[in-house]
Design a protein around this motif. Sequence first.
Motif, PDB file in Angstrom:
ATOM      1  N   ASP A 307       0.825  -1.204   0.000  1.00 41.89           N
ATOM      2  CA  ASP A 307       0.000   0.000   0.000  1.00 41.89           C
ATOM      3  C   ASP A 307       0.857   1.251   0.000  1.00 41.89           C
ATOM      4  N   ALA A 308       1.921   1.248   0.793  1.00 43.36           N
ATOM      5  CA  ALA A 308       2.789   2.420   0.845  1.00 43.36           C
ATOM      6  C   ALA A 308       3.454   2.655  -0.504  1.00 43.36           C
ATOM      7  N   THR A 309       3.841   1.568  -1.171  1.00 42.52           N
ATOM      8  CA  THR A 309       4.474   1.708  -2.482  1.00 42.52           C
ATOM      9  C   THR A 309       3.505   2.330  -3.487  1.00 42.52           C
ATOM     10  N   GLU A 310       2.251   1.877  -3.481  1.00 46.16           N
ATOM     11  CA  GLU A 310       1.249   2.419  -4.393  1.00 46.16           C
ATOM     12  C   GLU A 310       1.005   3.895  -4.106  1.00 46.16           C
ATOM     13  N   ARG A 311       0.931   4.240  -2.830  1.00 44.07           N
ATOM     14  CA  ARG A 311       0.705   5.650  -2.479  1.00 44.07           C
ATOM     15  C   ARG A 311       1.860   6.529  -2.946  1.00 44.07           C
ATOM     16  N   ARG A 312       3.090   6.030  -2.741  1.00 45.30           N
ATOM     17  CA  ARG A 312       4.245   6.815  -3.175  1.00 45.30           C
ATOM     18  C   ARG A 312       4.223   7.008  -4.692  1.00 45.30           C
ATOM     19  N   LYS A 313       3.865   5.946  -5.420  1.00 46.64           N
ATOM     20  CA  LYS A 313       3.848   6.020  -6.894  1.00 46.64           C
ATOM     21  C   LYS A 313       2.820   7.032  -7.371  1.00 46.64           C
ATOM     22  N   LYS A 327      11.566  24.197 -11.654  1.00 43.87           N
ATOM     23  CA  LYS A 327      12.935  23.765 -11.372  1.00 43.87           C
ATOM     24  C   LYS A 327      13.023  23.374  -9.907  1.00 43.87           C
ATOM     25  N   LEU A 328      13.434  22.112  -9.676  1.00 47.81           N
ATOM     26  CA  LEU A 328      13.502  21.582  -8.312  1.00 47.81           C
ATOM     27  C   LEU A 328      14.948  21.372  -7.863  1.00 47.81           C
ATOM     28  N   SER A 329      15.133  21.444  -6.563  1.00 47.82           N
ATOM     29  CA  SER A 329      16.454  21.163  -5.966  1.00 47.82           C
ATOM     30  C   SER A 329      16.671  19.654  -5.905  1.00 47.82           C
ATOM     31  N   PRO A 330      17.904  19.199  -5.656  1.00 49.03           N
ATOM     32  CA  PRO A 330      18.138  17.759  -5.488  1.00 49.03           C
ATOM     33  C   PRO A 330      17.372  17.222  -4.288  1.00 49.03           C
ATOM     34  N   TRP A 331      17.203  15.889  -4.266  1.00 49.31           N
ATOM     35  CA  TRP A 331      16.513  15.254  -3.133  1.00 49.31           C
ATOM     36  C   TRP A 331      17.288  15.518  -1.830  1.00 49.31           C
ATOM     37  N   SER A 332      16.523  15.752  -0.773  1.00 44.85           N
ATOM     38  CA  SER A 332      17.135  15.883   0.557  1.00 44.85           C
ATOM     39  C   SER A 332      17.470  14.495   1.109  1.00 44.85           C
ATOM     40  N   GLN A 347      10.950   9.862   5.100  1.00 41.96           N
ATOM     41  CA  GLN A 347      10.553  10.759   4.012  1.00 41.96           C
ATOM     42  C   GLN A 347      11.751  11.560   3.537  1.00 41.96           C
ATOM     43  N   ARG A 348      11.625  12.018   2.250  1.00 43.43           N
ATOM     44  CA  ARG A 348      12.583  12.975   1.718  1.00 43.43           C
ATOM     45  C   ARG A 348      11.832  13.882   0.729  1.00 43.43           C
ATOM     46  N   VAL A 349      12.366  15.066   0.454  1.00 43.56           N
ATOM     47  CA  VAL A 349      11.679  16.061  -0.388  1.00 43.56           C
ATOM     48  C   VAL A 349      12.651  16.655  -1.396  1.00 43.56           C
ATOM     49  N   ARG A 350      12.030  17.240  -2.494  1.00 41.50           N
ATOM     50  CA  ARG A 350      12.786  18.048  -3.463  1.00 41.50           C
ATOM     51  C   ARG A 350      12.151  19.437  -3.477  1.00 41.50           C
ATOM     52  N   PRO A 351      12.728  20.379  -2.778  1.00 41.76           N
ATOM     53  CA  PRO A 351      12.139  21.718  -2.709  1.00 41.76           C
ATOM     54  C   PRO A 351      12.134  22.388  -4.096  1.00 41.76           C
ATOM     55  N   CYS A 360       3.432  24.490  -8.938  1.00 40.89           N
ATOM     56  CA  CYS A 360       4.759  24.030  -8.454  1.00 40.89           C
ATOM     57  C   CYS A 360       4.646  23.681  -6.983  1.00 40.89           C
ATOM     58  N   ARG A 361       4.874  22.449  -6.679  1.00 37.82           N
ATOM     59  CA  ARG A 361       4.864  22.006  -5.281  1.00 37.82           C
ATOM     60  C   ARG A 361       6.120  21.158  -5.020  1.00 37.82           C
ATOM     61  N   PRO A 362       6.575  21.179  -3.818  1.00 36.16           N
ATOM     62  CA  PRO A 362       7.726  20.310  -3.495  1.00 36.16           C
ATOM     63  C   PRO A 362       7.352  18.851  -3.692  1.00 36.16           C
ATOM     64  N   MET A 363       8.267  18.055  -4.189  1.00 33.41           N
ATOM     65  CA  MET A 363       8.043  16.616  -4.367  1.00 33.41           C
ATOM     66  C   MET A 363       8.428  15.887  -3.083  1.00 33.41           C
ATOM     67  N   ARG A 364       7.667  14.881  -2.729  1.00 31.80           N
ATOM     68  CA  ARG A 364       7.923  14.111  -1.514  1.00 31.80           C
ATOM     69  C   ARG A 364       7.943  12.613  -1.834  1.00 31.80           C
ATOM     70  N   GLU A 365       8.760  11.889  -1.117  1.00 31.76           N
ATOM     71  CA  GLU A 365       8.795  10.444  -1.229  1.00 31.76           C
ATOM     72  C   GLU A 365       8.806   9.842   0.169  1.00 31.76           C
ATOM     73  N   SER A 366       8.169   8.696   0.313  1.00 38.41           N
ATOM     74  CA  SER A 366       8.140   7.968   1.589  1.00 38.41           C
ATOM     75  C   SER A 366       8.544   6.521   1.349  1.00 38.41           C
ATOM     76  N   ARG A 367       9.064   5.901   2.417  1.00 41.97           N
ATOM     77  CA  ARG A 367       9.414   4.482   2.341  1.00 41.97           C
ATOM     78  C   ARG A 367       9.344   3.875   3.744  1.00 41.97           C
TER      79      ARG A 367
END
Length: 374
Positions: A307-313, A327-332, A347-351, A360-367
């Motif tokens: 479920d977490a993988t599907e949500r992240r995708k 234009k986004l910054s590198p992943w934190s 979690q990590r983000v790309r501001p 334009c919104r920051p990108m987020r990833e979870s695992r």
Amino acid sequence: MLGPSPDWNVGLSAEDLCTAECGWVQKLTKDLLPWDAGTDSGHSYESPNKPTVPQERIRPLTSLDHPQSPFYDPSGGPITALARVLVERIARKGEQCNTVPDTVDDIVADIAQEEIEEGDSTPETCIYSNWSPWSACSSSTCAKGLRMRQRMLKAQLDAGVPCPHTQDFEPCMAPGCSEEEASPCMLSEWISWSPCSATCGMGMRSRERYVKVFPEDGSSCREPTEETEKCVVNDNCSVDCMLSEWTEWSECNKSCGKGHMIRTRMVKLEPQFGGVPCPETVQRKRCKIRKCTRGPRASDRKKAKQDATERRKAKSERESAWATGCKLSPWSSWTDCTRQCGGGVQQRVRPVRKKSKGKCRPMRESRMCNEQPC
């Protein structure tokens, strides 16, 4: 030797009994602390034999904080003295006296007639002791050296007649170099046998004798000065088992749930001749620290991970659409896991570095993280 310790002892070594005026001290009192010979490891008198490898230097014991140590003091501080040695001079023999006595006959009667060597020109008014044995030769090789002997002036009956020297010297060489035969050792009689080391059964006893006169060439005596032999106090006597005190209980072997603790004691003396056998030397008892918490089942963890993988995708796809033209910054770096066990989240983000006309919104990833059971 502080038996039956590992290798502790008390004693004195190299104590100077001379005064600054080249006399003898009248009295010496020394408190003795325990020393460790550095040959055997152990904390108590009941410690098993365990040689120290490599061997350590002998050193004084100043403090021991192990609870099983006989010197242990919970309040700390230095070890107190275990023994005291008192050395006191009780007599003074052979002092020189130049005063003419009132009655010469009285003092001559009190002085034993000493042997007079042939050719000795000592005046009759000078009363000496016998010569001491010759000292060791000053040379340790076959080169010539000197050796010395002494005698003491007991009385000078006529102050007007000088008494000759009290020291005598003669040439010598190291043992084995001189052709002259050295005088043999003169030993005392054997001292009585010591008590048997065993109070029941087989033991050992010893006796000693001492060297009264060493060889004149300074060599050592080869004759034995100590003898030991076996002794039996009682052929058929029972000896019961002897045990040490119980140790403290160990910690529980489980960090949660039901476990057990143990304590032990050592066999100090094995039973002999039908004595009482040894009881148990290990005891166990149950212990329970706290109730163990169960982590999620494997099937639940697998579904939660999918479920977490599907949500992240899905979230990544949405954010990619919003971020078109941005234009986004590198992943934190990944954040710390929200749980230490049982499944947590990082979690990590790309501001957004530069906005466009679109969304334009920051990108987020979870695992998932720390999925091992608690």
